[in-house]
Scaffold this motif. Structure first.
Motif, mmCIF file in Angstrom:
data_model
loop_
_atom_site.group_PDB
_atom_site.id
_atom_site.type_symbol
_atom_site.label_atom_id
_atom_site.label_comp_id
_atom_site.label_asym_id
_atom_site.label_seq_id
_atom_site.Cartn_x
_atom_site.Cartn_y
_atom_site.Cartn_z
ATOM 1 N N GLN A 108 -3.269 -15.479 17.647
ATOM 2 C CA GLN A 108 -4.288 -15.203 18.670
ATOM 3 C C GLN A 108 -3.966 -13.934 19.441
ATOM 4 O O GLN A 108 -4.851 -13.122 19.716
ATOM 5 N N THR A 109 -2.695 -13.747 19.777
ATOM 6 C CA THR A 109 -2.296 -12.543 20.495
ATOM 7 C C THR A 109 -2.493 -11.311 19.616
ATOM 8 O O THR A 109 -2.987 -10.274 20.089
ATOM 9 N N LEU A 110 -2.159 -11.413 18.347
ATOM 10 C CA LEU A 110 -2.331 -10.282 17.439
ATOM 11 C C LEU A 110 -3.801 -9.938 17.250
ATOM 12 O O LEU A 110 -4.157 -8.757 17.158
ATOM 13 N N VAL A 111 -4.660 -10.939 17.214
ATOM 14 C CA VAL A 111 -6.104 -10.697 17.105
ATOM 15 C C VAL A 111 -6.598 -9.967 18.361
ATOM 16 O O VAL A 111 -7.432 -9.056 18.265
ATOM 17 N N ARG A 112 -6.071 -10.331 19.511
ATOM 18 C CA ARG A 112 -6.455 -9.624 20.743
ATOM 19 C C ARG A 112 -6.017 -8.168 20.688
ATOM 20 O O ARG A 112 -6.754 -7.272 21.126
ATOM 21 N N ILE A 113 -4.833 -7.905 20.137
ATOM 22 C CA ILE A 113 -4.364 -6.526 20.000
ATOM 23 C C ILE A 113 -5.266 -5.761 19.032
ATOM 24 O O ILE A 113 -5.640 -4.611 19.296
ATOM 25 N N ILE A 114 -5.650 -6.392 17.923
ATOM 26 C CA ILE A 114 -6.545 -5.756 16.947
ATOM 27 C C ILE A 114 -7.876 -5.416 17.605
ATOM 28 O O ILE A 114 -8.430 -4.326 17.396
ATOM 29 N N ASN A 115 -8.399 -6.325 18.425
ATOM 30 C CA ASN A 115 -9.665 -6.059 19.122
ATOM 31 C C ASN A 115 -9.530 -4.896 20.093
ATOM 32 O O ASN A 115 -10.458 -4.086 20.236
ATOM 33 N N GLN A 116 -8.394 -4.787 20.755
ATOM 34 C CA GLN A 116 -8.184 -3.671 21.683
ATOM 35 C C GLN A 116 -8.116 -2.342 20.937
ATOM 36 O O GLN A 116 -8.665 -1.338 21.391
ATOM 37 N N ILE A 117 -7.446 -2.335 19.795
ATOM 38 C CA ILE A 117 -7.374 -1.108 19.002
ATOM 39 C C ILE A 117 -8.771 -0.716 18.523
ATOM 40 O O ILE A 117 -9.137 0.471 18.557
ATOM 41 N N SER A 118 -9.566 -1.692 18.108
ATOM 42 C CA SER A 118 -10.941 -1.400 17.684
ATOM 43 C C SER A 118 -11.774 -0.870 18.841
ATOM 44 O O SER A 118 -12.640 -0.010 18.647
ATOM 45 N N TYR A 143 -0.415 -9.009 8.363
ATOM 46 C CA TYR A 143 0.527 -10.029 8.822
ATOM 47 C C TYR A 143 -0.188 -11.350 9.093
ATOM 48 O O TYR A 143 0.298 -12.417 8.733
ATOM 49 N N ILE A 144 -1.362 -11.281 9.716
ATOM 50 C CA ILE A 144 -2.116 -12.500 10.020
ATOM 51 C C ILE A 144 -2.586 -13.177 8.733
ATOM 52 O O ILE A 144 -2.555 -14.394 8.616
ATOM 53 N N ASN A 145 -2.991 -12.396 7.739
ATOM 54 C CA ASN A 145 -3.559 -12.948 6.509
ATOM 55 C C ASN A 145 -2.524 -13.247 5.434
ATOM 56 O O ASN A 145 -2.899 -13.576 4.314
ATOM 57 N N LYS A 146 -1.247 -13.148 5.766
ATOM 58 C CA LYS A 146 -0.224 -13.431 4.750
ATOM 59 C C LYS A 146 -0.302 -14.901 4.346
ATOM 60 O O LYS A 146 -0.640 -15.760 5.155
ATOM 61 N N PRO A 147 -0.010 -15.185 3.083
ATOM 62 C CA PRO A 147 -0.056 -16.589 2.658
ATOM 63 C C PRO A 147 1.064 -17.381 3.325
ATOM 64 O O PRO A 147 2.123 -16.842 3.649
ATOM 65 N N ALA A 148 0.813 -18.664 3.557
ATOM 66 C CA ALA A 148 1.805 -19.512 4.203
ATOM 67 C C ALA A 148 3.062 -19.631 3.354
ATOM 68 O O ALA A 148 4.172 -19.623 3.859
ATOM 69 N N ILE A 149 2.879 -19.714 2.059
ATOM 70 C CA ILE A 149 4.008 -19.770 1.139
ATOM 71 C C ILE A 149 3.870 -18.572 0.212
ATOM 72 O O ILE A 149 2.852 -18.416 -0.463
ATOM 73 N N GLU A 150 4.878 -17.730 0.207
ATOM 74 C CA GLU A 150 4.841 -16.544 -0.638
ATOM 75 C C GLU A 150 4.842 -16.959 -2.107
ATOM 76 O O GLU A 150 5.627 -17.815 -2.512
ATOM 77 N N PRO A 151 3.972 -16.350 -2.918
ATOM 78 C CA PRO A 151 3.978 -16.686 -4.343
ATOM 79 C C PRO A 151 5.248 -16.163 -5.007
ATOM 80 O O PRO A 151 5.759 -15.110 -4.649
ATOM 81 N N LYS A 152 5.743 -16.909 -5.946
ATOM 82 C CA LYS A 152 6.949 -16.512 -6.664
ATOM 83 C C LYS A 152 6.579 -16.072 -8.069
ATOM 84 O O LYS A 152 5.692 -16.652 -8.698
ATOM 85 N N THR A 153 7.248 -15.056 -8.536
ATOM 86 C CA THR A 153 7.071 -14.657 -9.920
ATOM 87 C C THR A 153 8.164 -15.330 -10.738
ATOM 88 O O THR A 153 9.340 -15.280 -10.380
ATOM 89 N N ILE A 154 7.746 -15.942 -11.794
ATOM 90 C CA ILE A 154 8.675 -16.681 -12.635
ATOM 91 C C ILE A 154 8.836 -15.917 -13.942
ATOM 92 O O ILE A 154 7.850 -15.559 -14.596
ATOM 93 N N LYS A 155 10.079 -15.667 -14.315
ATOM 94 C CA LYS A 155 10.349 -14.972 -15.578
ATOM 95 C C LYS A 155 10.052 -15.912 -16.739
ATOM 96 O O LYS A 155 10.321 -17.117 -16.671
ATOM 97 N N PRO A 156 9.511 -15.364 -17.820
ATOM 98 C CA PRO A 156 9.275 -16.221 -18.986
ATOM 99 C C PRO A 156 10.600 -16.655 -19.603
ATOM 100 O O PRO A 156 11.613 -15.975 -19.492
#
Length: 108
Positions: free
Chosen positions: A26-36, A87-100
């Protein structure tokens, strides 16, 4: 009983971290709105800048005396805004790349 208490404490700690993330977002969204909100003011300031003053405010990108292109104020603010959005839209769990697997013959 001891395991139950430890489980409750860990559960409360994880819930508080989710609450902190929501408050941070919420704080970051307020900062984004101020920059806009600053962007139209930069347009107005651009028209009021006198071109031959000793110290210049560079709102747009400019070429320095060293021949390199440097970012202006608008570019810096946009990169800050875009980084906050990422940063706000980052996934909750980072996807992992799995080697074959080495002996995996399914794809052949």
């Amino acid at each position: 009983m001891k395991q139950f208490l430890i489980g409750c404490v860990l559960g409360v700690m994880s819930l508080s971290s989710f609450a902190n993330d929501a408050a941070l977002n919420q704080t970051l969204v307020r900062i984004i709105n101020q920059i806009s909100a600053i962007m139209p003011l930069l347009d107005e300031a651009q028209t009021e800048i006198k071109p031959n003053t000793r110290i210049q405010l560079h709102i747009e990108s400019f070429e320095g005396s060293d021949g390199n292109i440097h970012a202006g104020l608008r570019t810096d603010l946009l990169s800050i805004r875009n980084a906050l959005i990422e940063y706000i839209n980052k996934p909750a769990i980072e996807p992992k790349t799995i080697k074959p697997l080495a002996l995996d013959f399914i794809g052949k």
